[in-house]
Design a protein around this motif. Structure first.
Motif, mmCIF file in Angstrom:
data_model
loop_
_atom_site.group_PDB
_atom_site.id
_atom_site.type_symbol
_atom_site.label_atom_id
_atom_site.label_comp_id
_atom_site.label_asym_id
_atom_site.label_seq_id
_atom_site.Cartn_x
_atom_site.Cartn_y
_atom_site.Cartn_z
ATOM 1 N N TRP A 41 0.813 -1.211 0.000
ATOM 2 C CA TRP A 41 0.000 0.000 0.000
ATOM 3 C C TRP A 41 0.849 1.265 0.000
ATOM 4 O O TRP A 41 0.351 2.354 -0.315
ATOM 5 C CB TRP A 41 -0.961 -0.001 1.186
ATOM 6 N N LEU A 42 2.133 1.150 0.334
ATOM 7 C CA LEU A 42 3.013 2.308 0.230
ATOM 8 C C LEU A 42 3.128 2.780 -1.218
ATOM 9 O O LEU A 42 3.291 3.977 -1.488
ATOM 10 C CB LEU A 42 4.401 1.984 0.779
ATOM 11 N N THR A 43 3.059 1.834 -2.143
ATOM 12 C CA THR A 43 3.056 2.178 -3.567
ATOM 13 C C THR A 43 1.639 2.335 -4.099
ATOM 14 O O THR A 43 1.323 3.307 -4.788
ATOM 15 C CB THR A 43 3.806 1.110 -4.377
ATOM 16 N N THR A 44 0.754 1.378 -3.759
ATOM 17 C CA THR A 44 -0.615 1.433 -4.256
ATOM 18 C C THR A 44 -1.328 2.687 -3.774
ATOM 19 O O THR A 44 -1.994 3.386 -4.550
ATOM 20 C CB THR A 44 -1.395 0.191 -3.799
ATOM 21 N N GLY A 45 -1.201 3.002 -2.482
ATOM 22 C CA GLY A 45 -1.853 4.188 -1.934
ATOM 23 C C GLY A 45 -1.319 5.463 -2.552
ATOM 24 O O GLY A 45 -2.074 6.394 -2.859
ATOM 25 N N TYR A 46 -0.008 5.508 -2.754
ATOM 26 C CA TYR A 46 0.625 6.664 -3.397
ATOM 27 C C TYR A 46 0.053 6.878 -4.800
ATOM 28 O O TYR A 46 -0.355 7.985 -5.171
ATOM 29 C CB TYR A 46 2.132 6.432 -3.452
ATOM 30 N N LEU A 47 0.024 5.803 -5.579
ATOM 31 C CA LEU A 47 -0.466 5.913 -6.951
ATOM 32 C C LEU A 47 -1.954 6.241 -6.985
ATOM 33 O O LEU A 47 -2.432 6.948 -7.886
ATOM 34 C CB LEU A 47 -0.196 4.603 -7.699
ATOM 35 N N LEU A 48 -2.689 5.738 -6.015
ATOM 36 C CA LEU A 48 -4.113 6.034 -5.959
ATOM 37 C C LEU A 48 -4.340 7.514 -5.709
ATOM 38 O O LEU A 48 -5.198 8.146 -6.342
ATOM 39 C CB LEU A 48 -4.762 5.198 -4.854
#
Length: 473
Positions: A41-48
């Protein structure tokens, strides 16, 4: 040119952090005691967050001076870096990533808008190639930089190192960015923002819940069906919100994004191909460093360096591909590049196994990046050439929005492949766990091969539509 450089530095750093953390996931999993499905989620949340902010770019461009937009973006990223460097726990690091995502979501379309507004028409292809080079190369370099810094110093120093570059971009931008067109009174309906936020967030969470359902099912968990039902409900909510957004935008006097840009059939196929290529790029950025460390036992440094040759060579090719587009048109440069890209992903799908070496991973990625770097930049440039000038900012916003959403989706899907394979195979480092990680990565590579094949079909359809229009004209 200095204004483009300033926004380019800003966008590069923002996009760099998309995959910079990926190579550090095993370290962060140990420090914060979280699983693969949580740390992603460190990447997924950022991209979201990026995908939610980018749709506002067209409105911001009409409403606010360009320089003020740029300063807001830089300050958000600086704040994110400071919070990340001081992070004491996982939620604090997550907040930092959200701040960085907000800054990148503003800066990314701003760079392309400055190129489209201020670059000479004869050099738009070349400069768009340079801009797309930033978009394509930064996530490829992320694992390398993350591996280098993570090996020789604490991971928090990564964000401290980025601060001087952000300050340099701030100075260059405030001194050189000029207003290309006057601002106008623009209005954004908060309901539009809410609907697109609900649609994107629910869609990504639906995929996350779907991956969790697969993992639980493989473990024989009793609540797997309930998790699958949750995924379906979230998907339905997502589709309902996005369809409502489209209907309201169609009737609105001042929509968040003017969806009339989608009336162009060839533009739609270009956009879809671009999204699929982004899924592949971010997918490799997640799977390669994690499978290299957790599956093949390769160090964080080597896992990061694996992608460096391909990323650097791809960086050199992107402007060249833009010049080829200016001279030859889009069909030959893009078709040839997509063919090489497809060969690259197929090498991963059929050429890797439990006994594969780091050299093979690096070589196959090099082939992939040769094709991807030339196809990705030109796909966006060719797609934007299909829309009228007043709608180019909206077309740019759609490309940037779905590019980032595709990254969030890709990270979630890749995490599901690895997490579902790892489930029930012991602790990190165990022989069974490593074998399961390699098997999960193989399934991911097969999936990415199908994705690139679909991108090729999309571009074939786009070119067919463009030829039909030219014949009618």
């Amino acid at each position: 040119m200095l204004s483009i450089l300033a926004t380019g530095i800003m966008a590069f750093i923002g996009i760099l952090t998309e995959t910079l953390m990926n190579v550090l996931f095993p370290i962060l999993m140990g420090e914060f005691h979280v699983s693969t499905s949580t740390v992603q989620w460190l990447t997924t949340g950022y991209l979201l967050v990026v995908s939610l902010v980018v749709p506002l770019s067209s409105y911001l461009k009409r409403k606010l001076p360009v320089k003020r937009i740029f300063v807001i973006a830089v300050m958000l990223c600086i704040a994110g870096c400071v919070v990340a460097a001081c992070a004491l726990n996982f939620p604090m690091l997550m907040i930092a990533r959200i701040l960085q995502g907000g800054g990148t979501g503003i800066a990314l379309p701003l760079m392309f808008n400055i190129i489209l507004d201020q670059a000479p028409k004869s050099r738009i292809g070349q400069l768009m190639g340079v801009g797309s080079l930033v978009v394509a190369t930064a996530p490829a370099l992320g694992p390398t930089i993350g591996g280098l810094v993570g090996t020789y110093m604490p991971w928090r120093w990564i964000f401290m190192i980025l601060l001087p570059f952000l300050l340099l971009a701030l100075v260059l931008g405030t001194m050189n960015i000029r207003q290309g067109s006057p601002t106008v009174e623009a209005y954004v309906n908060p309901l539009h923002v809410l609907l697109i936020a609900v649609g994107f967030i629910a869609f990504v969470f639906a995929l996350d819940e779907g991956g969790a359902a697969i993992t639980k099912s493989s473990q024989g968990a009793s609540d797997a069906g309930r998790t699958a039902l949750s995924a379906v409900v979230l998907f339905v909510i997502s589709m309902a919100a996005l369809l409502s957004f489209a209907q309201l935008s169609h009737r609105s006097f001042s929509p968040l994004i003017r969806l009339g840009v989608l009336h162009s059939v060839s533009f739609r196929w270009h956009l879809l191909a671009y999204v699929l290529l982004q899924v592949t790029m971010i997918g490799f950025g997640f799977v390669i460093p994690n499978s290299a460390q957790l599956g093949y036992g390769i160090s964080a440094l080597v896992a990061g360096v694996l992608v460096l040759p391909g990323a650097l060579f791809g960086a050199m090719l992107a402007p060249v591909s833009g010049m080829l587009l200016d001279r030859l048109g889009p069909v030959k440069p893009i078709s040839g590049a997509l063919a090489i890209t497809l060969v690259g992903v197929l090498l991963f799908a059929v050429g890797l196994g439990a006994s594969s070496t780091a050299w093979e991973l690096g070589l196959f990625y090099f082939v992939f990046m040769v094709g991807f770097s030339m196809a990705f930049a030109n796909t966006m440039t060719s797609g934007l050439s299909q829309v009228d000038a007043p709608l180019k900012a909206d077309g740019n916003a759609l490309f940037s929005t779905f590019q980032q959403l595709a990254g969030a989706v890709s990270t979630t899907i890749m995490s599901a492949f690895l997490a579902s394979a790892q489930a029930g195979h012991g602790a990190q480092g165990a022989v069974a766990y490593r074998a399961a990680t390699i098997a999960g990565a193989h399934h991911a590579y097969v999936f990415l091969s199908v994705v690139v094949g679909c991108a090729c079909l999309c571009m074939a359809r786009a070119f067919h539509t463009m030829n039909s229009i030219q014949e009618l004209a």
